[in-house]
Design an enzyme around this catalytic site. Structure first.
Site, mmCIF file in Angstrom:
data_model
loop_
_atom_site.group_PDB
_atom_site.id
_atom_site.type_symbol
_atom_site.label_atom_id
_atom_site.label_comp_id
_atom_site.label_asym_id
_atom_site.label_seq_id
_atom_site.Cartn_x
_atom_site.Cartn_y
_atom_site.Cartn_z
ATOM 1 N N PRO A 23 12.836 17.458 -11.880
ATOM 2 C CG PRO A 23 15.079 17.609 -12.408
ATOM 3 C CD PRO A 23 14.159 17.139 -11.337
ATOM 4 C CB CYS A 25 11.531 14.744 -20.196
ATOM 5 S SG CYS A 25 13.281 14.673 -19.821
ATOM 6 C CE1 TYR A 181 18.288 9.512 -20.704
ATOM 7 C CE2 TYR A 181 17.799 10.335 -18.505
ATOM 8 C CZ TYR A 181 17.362 9.814 -19.713
ATOM 9 O OH TYR A 181 16.034 9.588 -19.932
ATOM 10 N NE ARG A 323 5.905 8.838 -13.207
ATOM 11 C CZ ARG A 323 6.127 7.583 -13.558
ATOM 12 N NH1 ARG A 323 5.409 6.604 -13.012
ATOM 13 N NH2 ARG A 323 7.064 7.283 -14.442
#
Length: 358
Positions: A23, A25, A181, A323
């Site tokens: 994942p 963002c 988070y 990446r």
């Protein structure tokens, strides 16, 4: 056949290989609704040979977004927008996964390319963040402490988010309990100062996460793969260490989780990390050793040979990269070529003439 390009079946889903997209963002949604950017961005990885494409951290409630531009899964409009994305991934032979998330005290921040920094004020579309305790992340506004009633509401939001995700065409669900988070904040003693049943001991600090895992598993049924992403260490004195997280992973497996996506850090600004190729692999190996569960490794994995060695050495069952897929959306095709895989087994027929052996 290499291990990297061998199939893996988890519950009712078979993944064509073990090189997957983490994942990432994009900070490009409006009111939580994804758009053409997300469609092209995610579908290209399926064309590029990814066995699983996991969408970015997707908020289960509006106030769970990292930034006002984050994707969401709390409304029917968002479900409809996601359907085109998941259909494109499936049409290209891959599987679509979603990361269900709540940003906790790191919510309501300016996106990296918005021009702002820190917490977004209410006048600019921000909101008050919520967390286990009113302890701010460095540089951000202080959050409010979540009442037990609010914790129960968020558990329910993860459950309904899972239902919407499945209705949107996602075949794999991941619960985000990493990178500082909300669920990670409850797990760590550096951010959780509660004195009730959700604070204190590791068992209490894990309670919220395990309630979410059980709720999502109950909603998803027995055929849907369920992952949890962990930060295996806070990389800071007094924080979580890998053996803590391995134990929580064991409990999560008992609650219905199938695979652990093992990253590190992100909870505090004063973390100390030694970064090098494969630097997070030993953490995945430790969680795998302790739990016996399927485990995914991350952390500067950039070639087919490196990924294959990690699997062959028994340190992980799956490779997740981020990446490197951004640098090369055809990372999967390149890795397959490096490992001598038959191009016809993975390459889209439209691309075969570009294969080196052609």
């Amino acid at each position: 056949m290499s291990l990297l390009f061998s199939p893996l079946t988890i519950r009712g889903t078979t993944l064509q290989n073990r090189l997957w997209v983490s994942p990432m963002c994009m900070y490009s949604a409006q009111d939580g609704v994804v758009n053409d950017w997300h469609h092209v961005h995610l579908a290209q990885f399926a064309s590029g040979g990814a066995g699983l494409v996991i969408s970015e951290a997707t908020a289960v409630v509006p106030e769970g977004r990292i930034s006002p531009e984050d994707a969401g899964i709390w409304s029917d409009e968002q479900v409809e927008a996601w359907r085109a994305v998941t259909a494109s991934i499936a049409a290209r032979g891959s599987v679509a996964g979603i990361q269900l998330a709540h940003a906790g005290r790191k919510a309501s921040t300016f996106s990296p390319f918005s021009g702002g920094s820190g917490s977004v004020p209410a006048a600019s579309g921000g909101w008050v963040a919520e967390a286990p305790s009113p302890v701010a992340y460095d540089g951000l506004s202080a959050p409010v402490e979540m009442a037990v009633s609010r914790i129960r509401e968020v558990v329910e939001a993860f459950r309904t988010g899972a239902r919407r995700a499945l209705d949107a065409g996602f075949e794999v669900l991941e619960i985000h309990a990493a990178h500082g988070y909300l669920l990670h904040e409850f797990l760590s003693p550096l951010s959780n100062e509660r004195a009730d049943e959700y604070g204190g001991s590791l068992e209490n600090r894990a309670r919220f996460l395990l309630e979410v895992v059980r709720a999502v598993r109950a909603e998803a049924g027995e055929n849907v793969p369920l992952f949890v992403r962990f930060s295996a260490t806070d990389s800071a004195l007094g924080g979580l260490v890998v053996d803590d997280v391995a134990l929580v992973a064991e409990w999560a497996a008992e609650a219905g989780a199938d695979l652990f996506d093992v990253s590190t850090s992100g909870l505090v600004a004063h973390q100390q990390i030694d970064v090098f190729p494969g630097y997070q692999v030993p953490f995945a190996a430790r969680v795998r050793e302790h739990t016996g569960a399927l485990t995914a490794s991350v952390g500067i994995i950039t070639s087919g040979a490196q990924a294959e060695e990690i699997l062959a050495s028994g340190q992980a069952d799956v490779i997740l990269a981020g990446r490197e897929w951004l640098r090369d959306p055809h990372f999967g095709l390149r890795a397959a070529s490096e490992l001598g895989e038959d191009p016809a087994a993975l390459w889209p027929p439209q691309y075969i003439r570009a294969h080196r052996a052609s």
